[in-house]
Design a protein around this motif. Structure first.
Motif, PDB file in Angstrom:
ATOM      1  N   ILE A   1      -1.126 -10.111  -8.211  1.00 21.86           N
ATOM      2  CA  ILE A   1      -0.616  -8.929  -7.546  1.00 21.86           C
ATOM      3  C   ILE A   1       0.453  -9.408  -6.242  1.00 21.86           C
ATOM      4  O   ILE A   1       1.505  -9.175  -6.138  1.00 21.86           O
ATOM      5  CB  ILE A   1      -1.702  -8.010  -6.741  1.00 21.86           C
ATOM      6  CG1 ILE A   1      -2.393  -7.351  -7.768  1.00 21.86           C
ATOM      7  CG2 ILE A   1      -0.785  -6.995  -5.853  1.00 21.86           C
ATOM      8  CD1 ILE A   1      -3.652  -6.464  -7.271  1.00 21.86           C
TER       9      ILE A   1
ATOM     10  N   ARG B   1       9.120   5.861  -7.995  1.00 20.34           N
ATOM     11  CA  ARG B   1       8.649   4.941  -8.857  1.00 20.34           C
ATOM     12  C   ARG B   1       9.694   3.793  -9.351  1.00 20.34           C
ATOM     13  O   ARG B   1      10.657   4.512  -9.701  1.00 20.34           O
ATOM     14  CB  ARG B   1       7.747   5.406  -9.906  1.00 20.34           C
ATOM     15  CG  ARG B   1       6.574   6.652  -9.642  1.00 20.34           C
ATOM     16  CD  ARG B   1       5.336   5.831  -9.151  1.00 20.34           C
ATOM     17  NE  ARG B   1       4.507   6.836  -8.919  1.00 20.34           N
ATOM     18  CZ  ARG B   1       3.370   7.021  -9.326  1.00 20.34           C
ATOM     19  NH1 ARG B   1       2.912   6.073 -10.328  1.00 20.34           N
ATOM     20  NH2 ARG B   1       2.371   8.072  -9.109  1.00 20.34           N
TER      21      ARG B   1
ATOM     22  N   GLN C   1       1.895  -4.124  -6.623  1.00 17.82           N
ATOM     23  CA  GLN C   1       2.903  -4.591  -6.305  1.00 17.82           C
ATOM     24  C   GLN C   1       4.264  -4.225  -5.660  1.00 17.82           C
ATOM     25  O   GLN C   1       4.949  -4.874  -5.112  1.00 17.82           O
ATOM     26  CB  GLN C   1       3.407  -5.482  -7.586  1.00 17.82           C
ATOM     27  CG  GLN C   1       3.925  -4.670  -8.580  1.00 17.82           C
ATOM     28  CD  GLN C   1       3.039  -4.378  -9.614  1.00 17.82           C
ATOM     29  OE1 GLN C   1       1.879  -4.092  -9.288  1.00 17.82           O
ATOM     30  NE2 GLN C   1       3.450  -4.261 -10.744  1.00 17.82           N
ATOM     31  N   TYR C   2       4.157  -2.955  -5.697  1.00 25.62           N
ATOM     32  CA  TYR C   2       5.539  -2.308  -5.139  1.00 25.62           C
ATOM     33  C   TYR C   2       5.233  -1.640  -3.879  1.00 25.62           C
ATOM     34  O   TYR C   2       6.061  -0.890  -3.578  1.00 25.62           O
ATOM     35  CB  TYR C   2       6.137  -1.204  -6.269  1.00 25.62           C
ATOM     36  CG  TYR C   2       6.206  -1.539  -7.660  1.00 25.62           C
ATOM     37  CD1 TYR C   2       6.874  -2.762  -7.510  1.00 25.62           C
ATOM     38  CD2 TYR C   2       5.631  -0.757  -8.827  1.00 25.62           C
ATOM     39  CE1 TYR C   2       7.370  -3.269  -8.983  1.00 25.62           C
ATOM     40  CE2 TYR C   2       6.164  -1.543 -10.144  1.00 25.62           C
ATOM     41  CZ  TYR C   2       6.986  -2.681 -10.094  1.00 25.62           C
ATOM     42  OH  TYR C   2       7.029  -3.127 -11.462  1.00 25.62           O
TER      43      TYR C   2
ATOM     44  N   ARG D   1       3.557 -10.965  -8.012  1.00 27.85           N
ATOM     45  CA  ARG D   1       4.241  -9.902  -8.616  1.00 27.85           C
ATOM     46  C   ARG D   1       4.882  -9.114  -7.306  1.00 27.85           C
ATOM     47  O   ARG D   1       6.192  -8.673  -7.338  1.00 27.85           O
ATOM     48  CB  ARG D   1       3.553  -8.978  -9.346  1.00 27.85           C
ATOM     49  CG  ARG D   1       3.046  -9.381 -10.676  1.00 27.85           C
ATOM     50  CD  ARG D   1       2.691  -8.339 -11.604  1.00 27.85           C
ATOM     51  NE  ARG D   1       1.584  -7.638 -11.107  1.00 27.85           N
ATOM     52  CZ  ARG D   1       0.131  -7.934 -11.389  1.00 27.85           C
ATOM     53  NH1 ARG D   1       0.158  -9.055 -12.391  1.00 27.85           N
ATOM     54  NH2 ARG D   1      -0.919  -7.315 -11.043  1.00 27.85           N
ATOM     55  N   TYR D   2       4.175  -9.202  -6.143  1.00 28.04           N
ATOM     56  CA  TYR D   2       4.726  -8.360  -5.106  1.00 28.04           C
ATOM     57  C   TYR D   2       6.077  -9.267  -4.566  1.00 28.04           C
ATOM     58  O   TYR D   2       7.037  -8.587  -4.083  1.00 28.04           O
ATOM     59  CB  TYR D   2       3.785  -8.190  -3.865  1.00 28.04           C
ATOM     60  CG  TYR D   2       4.392  -8.120  -2.424  1.00 28.04           C
ATOM     61  CD1 TYR D   2       5.107  -6.771  -2.309  1.00 28.04           C
ATOM     62  CD2 TYR D   2       4.405  -8.914  -1.500  1.00 28.04           C
ATOM     63  CE1 TYR D   2       5.635  -6.337  -1.274  1.00 28.04           C
ATOM     64  CE2 TYR D   2       5.157  -8.524  -0.316  1.00 28.04           C
ATOM     65  CZ  TYR D   2       5.638  -7.464  -0.413  1.00 28.04           C
ATOM     66  OH  TYR D   2       6.248  -7.108   0.982  1.00 28.04           O
TER      67      TYR D   2
ATOM     68  N   GLU E   1      -2.431   1.993  -8.768  1.00 29.69           N
ATOM     69  CA  GLU E   1      -1.948   2.183 -10.080  1.00 29.69           C
ATOM     70  C   GLU E   1      -1.055   0.885 -10.235  1.00 29.69           C
ATOM     71  O   GLU E   1      -1.305   0.296 -11.218  1.00 29.69           O
ATOM     72  CB  GLU E   1      -1.111   3.392 -10.347  1.00 29.69           C
ATOM     73  CG  GLU E   1      -1.859   4.833 -10.484  1.00 29.69           C
ATOM     74  CD  GLU E   1      -0.896   6.021 -10.879  1.00 29.69           C
ATOM     75  OE1 GLU E   1       0.017   5.728 -11.357  1.00 29.69           O
ATOM     76  OE2 GLU E   1      -1.325   7.072 -10.551  1.00 29.69           O
ATOM     77  N   GLU E   2      -0.043   0.572  -9.448  1.00 24.64           N
ATOM     78  CA  GLU E   2       0.846  -0.580  -9.464  1.00 24.64           C
ATOM     79  C   GLU E   2       1.286  -1.011  -7.910  1.00 24.64           C
ATOM     80  O   GLU E   2       2.046  -0.739  -7.485  1.00 24.64           O
ATOM     81  CB  GLU E   2       2.165  -0.208  -9.982  1.00 24.64           C
ATOM     82  CG  GLU E   2       2.094   0.241 -11.549  1.00 24.64           C
ATOM     83  CD  GLU E   2       3.444   0.353 -12.077  1.00 24.64           C
ATOM     84  OE1 GLU E   2       3.893  -0.429 -12.757  1.00 24.64           O
ATOM     85  OE2 GLU E   2       4.135   1.336 -11.743  1.00 24.64           O
TER      86      GLU E   2
END
Length: 294
Positions: free
Chosen positions: A66, A234, A277-278, A69-70, A274-275
């Motif tokens: 994570i 998103r 890294q964002y 990806r972040y 859910e995701e």
């Protein structure tokens, strides 16, 4: 004067960079990722600590994935935000897709009812807020936190208000809404800003830890009897986003104390899970705990 001169030079460089095509900007982002993650180690300890506290159930390798990806996304976010200062209206509409017509066709507007939108530092919130200024003929008011550097504060102010949004310092938002009390407005506030110790009056559970939160969304909604929505921004793919307006409360005055605050904070929490890294993990979000307030 010297500092101001360097700041203006920096702003000029940002404008020049914003004129580059996306494929060149993303090449810069690829290099920036290597610099931030491997060479400089920009706030990596902060990110690692935040992830460990938020996801204790995940393994070290899962959190490492994570984290990486972040930082890749953070590099993209930097160049995408720079691009916004010269991006055309047509490109903004193309790159931030509105998934519904909630604001444009909402019966509340026809009934003379305003809307308060909560947004998080998730995805490219800058692109999302810029796009929000284009989706309704009603005045769009965006609360923001002024930067300490006046030159860069002016740069971001001009960028965010390019398409008609009214930017208002967070502390002046209530006064602004009172001035527009006879108009139907759409107001956007960040729901995950960190209040100062003096401003903190309420903690809620967020990402596995007690978290101080602003009560601005709830207070403004109740004071103006506005609908409350969550602005769900998103990432679709590199450089492209979607924005959905999720209704949370139609009658804020009928809600219990802190009900609105818990709802928009926990909605964001589910989005992050859910995701992850964002979200903005390099932000020092948890500066103090409830016991520190005594």
């Amino acid at each position: 004067m010297i500092r101001k001169g360097f700041s203006r030079l920096g702003v000029g460089l940002l404008y020049l960079l914003s004129m580059l095509p996306y494929f060149l900007l993303y090449l810069i982002a690829d290099v920036l990722f290597v610099l931030l993650y491997y060479m400089i180690g920009y706030r990596r300890k902060v990110v690692q600590e935040n992830l460990a506290n938020a996801f204790p159930e995940k393994s070290l390798n899962e959190r490492k994935a994570i984290e990486k990806r972040y930082f890749r996304f953070l590099a993209d976010l930097v160049v995408e935000t720079i691009k916004l200062c010269t991006l055309s209206e047509k490109e903004v509409i193309k790159r931030v897709r509105i998934e519904d017509k909630y604001l444009k066709e909402n019966l509340a507007f026809k009934q003379g009812k305003s809307i308060i939108g909560a947004v998080g530092h998730y995805g490219n919130w800058e692109s999302g807020c810029l796009r929000m200024g284009l989706i309704t003929e009603r005045p769009c008011i965006i609360a923001y936190k002024p930067l300490s550097n006046p030159v860069f504060d002016e740069f971001f102010y001009n960028m965010r208000s390019r398409f008609g949004a009214h930017l208002v310092p967070m502390k002046s938002t209530f006064r602004k809404l009172v001035a527009h009390r006879n108009e139907v407005t759409f107001t956007v506030l960040a729901g995950d800003q960190t209040p100062s110790r003096d401003e903190t009056t309420y903690f809620t559970d967020f990402l596995n830890q007690p978290t101080a939160v602003f009560l601005g969304v709830e207070k403004l909604a109740k004071a103006t009897d506005s609908l409350v929505v969550f602005c769900d921004v998103r990432r679709v793919k590199r450089g492209y986003y979607s924005c959905t307006f999720v209704p949370l409360f139609d009658n804020p005055k009928l809600t219990a104390e802190y009900e609105i605050t818990k709802a928009h904070v926990h909605y964001l929490e589910n989005v992050i899970k859910e995701e992850p890294q964002y979200w903005l993990w390099s932000h020092r979000r948890w500066k103090f705990k409830p016991e520190d307030m005594n």
